[in-house]
Write an enzyme that holds these catalytic residues in place. Sequence first.
Site, PDB file in Angstrom:
ATOM      1  N   SER A  49      -3.088 -20.471   4.651  1.00 36.13           N
ATOM      2  CA  SER A  49      -2.560 -18.628   5.042  1.00 36.13           C
ATOM      3  C   SER A  49      -3.451 -18.086   4.334  1.00 36.13           C
ATOM      4  O   SER A  49      -4.242 -17.194   4.768  1.00 36.13           O
ATOM      5  CB  SER A  49      -1.673 -18.409   4.375  1.00 36.13           C
TER       6      SER A  49
ATOM      7  N   TYR B 153      -2.756 -22.285  11.329  1.00 32.36           N
ATOM      8  CA  TYR B 153      -2.336 -20.652  12.259  1.00 32.36           C
ATOM      9  C   TYR B 153      -3.008 -20.735  13.272  1.00 32.36           C
ATOM     10  O   TYR B 153      -2.945 -19.257  13.463  1.00 32.36           O
ATOM     11  CB  TYR B 153      -1.937 -19.874  11.209  1.00 32.36           C
TER      12      TYR B 153
ATOM     13  N   LYS C  97      -1.649 -31.774  -2.867  1.00 32.68           N
ATOM     14  CA  LYS C  97      -2.209 -30.146  -2.436  1.00 32.68           C
ATOM     15  C   LYS C  97      -2.690 -29.737  -4.089  1.00 32.68           C
ATOM     16  O   LYS C  97      -1.686 -29.727  -5.105  1.00 32.68           O
ATOM     17  CB  LYS C  97      -0.464 -29.993  -1.822  1.00 32.68           C
TER      18      LYS C  97
ATOM     19  N   LYS D 281      -5.022 -30.571   1.033  1.00 33.71           N
ATOM     20  CA  LYS D 281      -4.220 -28.495   1.369  1.00 33.71           C
ATOM     21  C   LYS D 281      -4.755 -28.193  -0.022  1.00 33.71           C
ATOM     22  O   LYS D 281      -4.279 -28.744  -0.932  1.00 33.71           O
ATOM     23  CB  LYS D 281      -2.543 -28.864   1.466  1.00 33.71           C
TER      24      LYS D 281
ATOM     25  N   LYS E 204       2.849 -23.653 -10.368  1.00 34.97           N
ATOM     26  CA  LYS E 204       3.187 -24.990  -9.738  1.00 34.97           C
ATOM     27  C   LYS E 204       2.061 -25.644 -10.753  1.00 34.97           C
ATOM     28  O   LYS E 204       1.941 -26.922  -9.790  1.00 34.97           O
ATOM     29  CB  LYS E 204       3.172 -24.683  -8.458  1.00 34.97           C
TER      30      LYS E 204
ATOM     31  N   GLU F 178      -2.511 -39.930  -6.131  1.00 36.00           N
ATOM     32  CA  GLU F 178      -1.927 -39.890  -5.185  1.00 36.00           C
ATOM     33  C   GLU F 178      -2.369 -40.681  -4.011  1.00 36.00           C
ATOM     34  O   GLU F 178      -1.071 -40.612  -3.213  1.00 36.00           O
ATOM     35  CB  GLU F 178      -1.996 -38.353  -4.934  1.00 36.00           C
TER      36      GLU F 178
ATOM     37  N   ARG G 261       3.220 -17.374   0.900  1.00 38.44           N
ATOM     38  CA  ARG G 261       4.611 -16.855  -0.425  1.00 38.44           C
ATOM     39  C   ARG G 261       5.035 -15.465  -0.013  1.00 38.44           C
ATOM     40  O   ARG G 261       6.165 -15.725   0.228  1.00 38.44           O
ATOM     41  CB  ARG G 261       3.447 -16.994  -1.249  1.00 38.44           C
TER      42      ARG G 261
HETATM   43  C1  PBG Z   1       5.109 -25.047   0.408  1.00 37.95           C
HETATM   44  C2  PBG Z   1       5.198 -25.498   0.956  1.00 37.95           C
HETATM   45  C3  PBG Z   1       3.774 -23.515   0.716  1.00 37.95           C
HETATM   46  C4  PBG Z   1       2.937 -24.203   1.915  1.00 37.95           C
HETATM   47  C5  PBG Z   1       3.312 -24.965   2.255  1.00 37.95           C
HETATM   48  N1  PBG Z   1       4.397 -25.671   1.888  1.00 37.95           N
HETATM   49  C6  PBG Z   1       3.357 -23.079  -0.696  1.00 37.95           C
HETATM   50  C7  PBG Z   1       3.600 -23.633  -2.236  1.00 37.95           C
HETATM   51  O1  PBG Z   1       3.028 -24.510  -1.866  1.00 37.95           O
HETATM   52  O2  PBG Z   1       3.255 -22.477  -2.878  1.00 37.95           O
HETATM   53  C8  PBG Z   1       1.588 -23.316   1.488  1.00 37.95           C
HETATM   54  C9  PBG Z   1       0.855 -22.459   3.337  1.00 37.95           C
HETATM   55  C10 PBG Z   1      -0.063 -21.543   3.008  1.00 37.95           C
HETATM   56  O3  PBG Z   1      -0.434 -21.319   2.023  1.00 37.95           O
HETATM   57  O4  PBG Z   1      -0.552 -21.599   4.693  1.00 37.95           O
HETATM   58  N2  PBG Z   1       6.141 -25.921  -0.518  1.00 37.95           N
END
Ligand code: PBG
Length: 428
Positions: free
Chosen positions: A375, A414, A296, A349, A318, A334, A306
Site C-alpha cells: 500500500s 493495487y 515479510k 514483501k 509486529k 525463511e 492498515r
Molecule cells: C496482514 C497483512 C498486511 C498486509 C497484507 N496482509 C499488513 C500487516 O502485516 O500489517 C499489508 C499489505 C499492504 O500494505 O498493502 N496480515
Amino acid sequence: MASSVFHAPCGAPSIKQLECQKYVGLRPSVTLRFNCVKTKTVTARRLVVTASKSHDGASKKLGISDAECEAAVVAGNIPEAPPVPPKPAAPAGTPVVPSLPLSRRPRRNRKSPAMRASFQETNLSPANFVYPLFIHEGEEDTPIGAMPGCYRLGWRHGLVQEVAKARDVGVNSVVLFPKVPDALKSPTGDEAYNDNGLVPRTIRLLKDRYPDLVIYTDVALDPYSSDGHDGIVREDGVIMNDETVHQLCKQAVSQARAGADVVSPSDMMDGRVGAIRAALDAEGFQHVSIMSYTAKYASSFYGPFREALDSNPRFGDKKTYQMNPANYREALVEAQADESEGADILLVKPGLPYLDVIRLLRDKYPLPIAAYQVSGEYSMIKAGGALKMIDEQRVMMESLMCLRRAGADIILTYFALQAARCLCGEKR
Ligand code: PBG
C-alpha cells in the site's frame, strides 16, 4: 494451415499501440497479413491468428522477367534507388573530436524502438498481476483516504463489478482482504474460520459468477483480532506461535472449503506452512496451493493498508514476527523452511525496497516468486503523480517492470487494473 492461438491479454479486438506496448513487447506487424478472429468461450477469450491464404503482390505481372532484370544489372544498367541520406548536422559549436576507439558501443543495440523491442529481456503482462481487493459488508463502495483510487468494495456489488473490469483486461487473479466489523473481532480471532464469514461468503459468490477466476486469500488473524495482531496475544504481549498456527489452519481450511485456489499465510508464525499443508490435505484439499509470505518485513510501508482495514495493532508493533528490514540472509532461513514445508509460491514483501531479496530467492529457489507492491508503495506513486512531481503512469509501469526484472513471476499490486488497461492500450 498453421495457426497460433494466443490468450488475448485483453478483450480488445486488436492489439493496440501505445507507449505501454513496449512493456509487453507485442507489436502488430505491418508487413505480414493476419486474419484475427476473436472467439469468446465460457472459460477464456482467445485471439486466433491464422496465416492468410490470399497473397497479393507476387502474382502481379509487370512485364519484365527475373532473367531480364538480372541481365540488365549484369550489363551495368543499375536501377535507381534512393540515395544514402546526408549525414545529419550537429549543432553549431559542437566540438570536433576524433572518435573514441571503442570496440563495444552498447548504444548500438538501443538505437531504434524496433531494436530495443528485440533485445528487451523482461516483459510485463496482465497475467503476471494479482489484484488485491478490500471488501466489506456494506452495499456501497467506500473510498480509502490513504489509497487514492482504492475502495472498500461492497462484497455483493462493487466487488463483482471490479472483478469483471479486471478480467476484461486479462487480470484473472485476485486476493481478498476483509474489513471485519469490530463486534466480530476477538482476542483469538475466531471469526477467521466462520464458514459464513465475509471472506468465505465472498469466495462462494465470486466462484459462482466466475468459476475460472483464481482466488487468493490472506491467512492471518489481524483483520479478526481485537488486538490488531496477526496472532493471539498473551497477557505479557507475546504473540503465541503454535496456538496461532492452530487457528490459521482452521482459517485456511474454511477458505479452501469455500473455493479458494491459493491460501496465502501472511502472519509470519513459524511452522505455519507445513501445518496448513497438513490441515488442507487432511480435509481433501490437496489441490489448494499455498503462497507463503516468506520474507515479510516489519515495514512502515503497510500504513495505508492498515487504515483501509482498520487493523492497526492496538499496542506494540509486529517486530517479533515480521522480519527486520536490515536482514538479507535471514530470508534464506525463511525460504528453506517454507520450501521444505511445501509452499508452492514464495512471496517477498514489500516490493521495490526489497528487490535484492526478490533476486536472492529467485536465484536460490526454483519455486515461483511473488512480489507484493504494498500500500505505501502504491500511495507514494499516486501522491507524487497527483502533485505532478512524477508521471504517475510511467512510474507505475517502471516499478512493475523492475519487480519482474528482479525475478518476480507474479506481482500483487493495487495498480493491477490500471496497469493492465495501459498494457491493453486503453487510455482512461
Ligand atoms: C496482514 C497483512 C498486511 C498486509 C497484507 N496482509 C499488513 C500487516 O502485516 O500489517 C499489508 C499489505 C499492504 O500494505 O498493502 N496480515
